[in-house]
Each structure stands twice: as structure tokens, then as C-alpha cells.
Design an enzyme around this catalytic site. Sequence first.
Site, PDB file in Angstrom:
ATOM      1  N   HIS A 244      47.924  41.864  51.962  1.00 15.68           N
ATOM      2  CA  HIS A 244      46.801  42.147  51.071  1.00 15.68           C
ATOM      3  C   HIS A 244      46.265  43.563  51.225  1.00 15.68           C
ATOM      4  CE1 HIS A 244      46.820  38.049  49.709  1.00 15.68           C
ATOM      5  NE2 HIS A 244      46.692  37.608  50.933  1.00 15.68           N
TER       6      HIS A 244
ATOM      7  N   ASP B 153      51.419  47.449  43.473  1.00 13.77           N
ATOM      8  CA  ASP B 153      50.514  46.389  43.928  1.00 13.77           C
ATOM      9  C   ASP B 153      49.090  46.882  43.772  1.00 13.77           C
ATOM     10  OD1 ASP B 153      50.252  43.678  45.444  1.00 13.77           O
ATOM     11  OD2 ASP B 153      48.876  45.027  46.473  1.00 13.77           O
TER      12      ASP B 153
ATOM     13  N   GLU C  73      44.980  45.665  44.551  1.00 14.91           N
ATOM     14  CA  GLU C  73      43.998  44.728  45.079  1.00 14.91           C
ATOM     15  C   GLU C  73      42.783  44.787  44.168  1.00 14.91           C
ATOM     16  OE1 GLU C  73      44.488  42.596  47.658  1.00 14.91           O
ATOM     17  OE2 GLU C  73      46.542  43.384  47.608  1.00 14.91           O
TER      18      GLU C  73
ATOM     19  N   ASP D 186      51.832  45.929  50.862  1.00 17.04           N
ATOM     20  CA  ASP D 186      52.407  44.951  49.942  1.00 17.04           C
ATOM     21  C   ASP D 186      53.428  45.606  49.023  1.00 17.04           C
ATOM     22  OD1 ASP D 186      51.002  42.836  50.965  1.00 17.04           O
ATOM     23  OD2 ASP D 186      49.555  42.695  49.334  1.00 17.04           O
TER      24      ASP D 186
END
Length: 329
Positions: free
Chosen positions: A164, A27, A29, A169
Site C-alpha cells: 500500500h 499505482d 493510493e 506496489d
Amino acid sequence: MLDDRARAASFPTAWPAAYPKGYAVVDVETTGLARDDRIISAAVYRLDAHGEVEDHWYTLVNPERDPGPVWIHGLTSEVLRGAPHFQDIAEEFSARLDGRVLVAHNAVFDWQMIAREYARAEREAPVRQRLCTIALSKELGLPLPNHKLETLAAHFGVVQQRAHHALDDARVLAEAFRPSLRAAAADGVRLPLHECRPLTEWTDRPAPRIGQQAGYGGYRQSSWRPARKRPACPYPNPGRYEDGGRLKQGMRVAFSGDTSIERELLEDRAVDAGLHVATSLSRLTSLLVTNDPDSTTSKAVKARQYGTPVVDEAAFGQLLQDVEPASER
């Protein structure tokens, strides 16, 4: 009969020999969704062939620009100022990905962001295949009301702690992927693996002229050109999209004009959903995606002439969440 969760929790008696030998659940961001946005944090859970966690890793990344939607990811400029740059963590990131299938929720997005960061660092990510957990849940026929990560997690009883946040995540996705993988193995489901095409060229654009905005935080925009040759769509064209209906695998989709999400990313999402991305518009085109249907581009003009259905980018994104499988031949 066993329900989905009970069936997935039981270990298959025979594991498909063709399944990958290891996975990297990822994951990232980011500062946004466009081609010039940057990664600000990344997490990787390494899993073995059966989906069991081997280890995990997390890092912040200095994006060298404004961090974007802080209200979503919570990472401010102050927090990121002392973080390593991507080129400083690229080797460690590569070690986590090497020889594994990249697994992510909406995997084409994570892959594109990662590939661009490696291109900026003049390196290549050691990833050859990706697996999208949205596509896998569709292959399994999971009874989900939508394809959000939180919905998939709830289906398997996985508790989200910090939405998030890249590390949490990735943890949630790893815990939801394991029973999904076991369910697929038990039923002999072919995993929806897709090739990861590396970005082959990266060049800076000319510096902006005096008075011309340079981009977020003074970061100068760059351009990348990946190899774009795609395999042929395996599904027959079912015809035109009908207003208010669903997209169906095999439909021919064309794009025209500027989009807020980069064109290549939209095209890859369409391909992953089983659609045929058309480079031109004809009477066989099922749908035109454009944010300016009244423009004078050749595709928009032909769409008006042929009566081809038209939707904007936002509507197309919604339609991609629920694409109807192709009819049995």
C-alpha cells in the site's frame, strides 16, 4: 514441461507484432473508493515493449481533504499538507503516461481515479488503453488461489517490501508484469486491452446550504459525466446466475439503487470481466445487483416478479474475482 515461472522467464523467440510498444505500470493510493475521493500518492514505472524497466517516478499529492484510511496507506494530513496539488504534477504525470498502455492491478479503478483528477484540473489524461494484470493472469490461466497483488507477486517470486505504498506496489507489479507479458508473448495470447474513455464534462454542484454537510474536510463534491457508450458484449448469455455458483462471461447484469462504489466503476469492472451490463431488467437478466432488494425501484420490482437472482454490492465484488470463461461456441 516448464512451469509457469520458468516459461515466463524465457524470452520468446518471436514477439507478437500487435503488442504495444511501451507500458506505464501505475499505482495510486487514494482517500477512498467513491467518486469524490482523491489521489494522495502516485507512482509510475515506465517499461519498454518487452517489459524492461526504463525509469520510475513517485509523488505525494495533496488531496485538499481528509486523507481517509491512514491505517492502510500511512499518509497523514501532516505528511500531505506540503505536497503538490494534482494540477501541479499533472504535466509530469502526463509525460510518464503519454503513448503507453496503462497497466495496473484492477486497472479500471486506477484509471477512473486518474481520469477524475485530470477532469478536476480541466485536462485530459493521455491514455488510450489500459491493461489489468488480474485479467491478464486469467488469460494466462495462472494457478492463483485469489487475485491479490501479493499473490501474483509470490507466484513470480517477487518480494513486497511496503504494501500500500504506491512506489513499492508499482515496483512489485512491474516485476510481476514482465514475466506475465513474456508468457503471453510466448503463447501468442491476445492481451486484454481495454479502451480508456475520458471524462468529458466536469461541473461543480451547487454550494451546500447552511447546515448541510459539504463533504470530507470541507471539500465540495463534484459530478462528472463520461462517455458511456459501450461495445456489445462478445459472449452469448448463458442464462441466470445460480445462488452459490460463479458468474459466467456473457451474463446480463443490472444495477439498482445507491452503491458505496460509484456505479460507473462497478459497471466497468463488470464489462472488463466479460459481463453484459443491462440498463433495464427483463426475463433475460441473469442477476440484479442492489443493496436494497426490497425497494420499489422498477428494477427491484421486476426482479421480484421474474424471480431474478439478487445479490448485494459486496457479494457482487467477490463474484467478480472469479468469473467463469464463456463456453466455446
